[in-house]
Motif scaffolding. Structure first.
Motif, short mmCIF file in Angstrom:
data_model
loop_
_atom_site.label_atom_id
_atom_site.label_comp_id
_atom_site.label_asym_id
_atom_site.label_seq_id
_atom_site.Cartn_x
_atom_site.Cartn_y
_atom_site.Cartn_z
N GLY A 125 0.05 -2.59 0.29
CA GLY A 125 1.25 -2.52 1.11
C GLY A 125 2.38 -3.23 0.41
N ASP A 126 2.99 -4.22 1.07
CA ASP A 126 4.09 -4.99 0.48
C ASP A 126 3.61 -6.22 -0.29
OD1 ASP A 126 5.96 -3.26 1.55
OD2 ASP A 126 6.23 -4.45 3.37
N GLN A 161 -1.73 -3.51 -5.70
CA GLN A 161 -0.76 -3.47 -4.60
C GLN A 161 -1.48 -3.18 -3.30
OE1 GLN A 161 2.49 -4.14 -5.49
NE2 GLN A 161 2.89 -4.40 -3.32
#
Length: 129
Positions: free
Chosen positions: A47-48, A45
């Protein structure tokens, strides 16, 4: 209704060895490990955005991927810390562009397969300076 694209959710990077690349992106760059469903596939992962590490499986070539750019708050200190943790410096931090409200600074690292990893910082002038 016209189809529209929104945010990027996942990016795949083609690597020679998933375990070696996983160690770099997780340990050197500090991304959060999510899962590894097979020896040829791992997910992290950022961030988004989810990063998929994969060996060539009919598409892509090792070391010939698009550049991933990560935003950072202090590009000089971050780049130095990442090199100390095992990243290979490709280009040190430097001014890339002057914008009306900020300066864009970039630098580049290479992962174990030679893929470029970019860091970018939008430096804004301190108010009252």
């Amino acid at each position: 209704m016209e189809p529209r694209l929104s945010h990027i959710r996942q990016i795949a990077i083609t690597v020679g060895d998933v375990d070696t690349a996983l160690a770099f992106y997780r340990d050197a760059l500090g991304l959060t490990f999510l899962f590894q469903p097979a020896p040829t596939l791992a997910f992290l992962q950022a961030g988004d955005v989810r990063l998929m590490l994969t060996t060539p499986q009919g598409a892509g070539a090792v070391g010939a991927n698009s550049i991933l750019y990560f935003t950072v708050d202090d590009i000089v200190a971050t780049q130095s810390a990442l090199v100390a943790r095992g990243a290979t410096e490709e280009r040190p931090p430097q001014l890339a562009a002057r914008m009306p409200d900020h300066e864009l600074w970039t630098c580049f690292l290479r992962d174990p397969d030679g893929n470029l990893v970019g860091l970018m910082e939008e430096k804004r002038e301190a108010s009252g300076a």
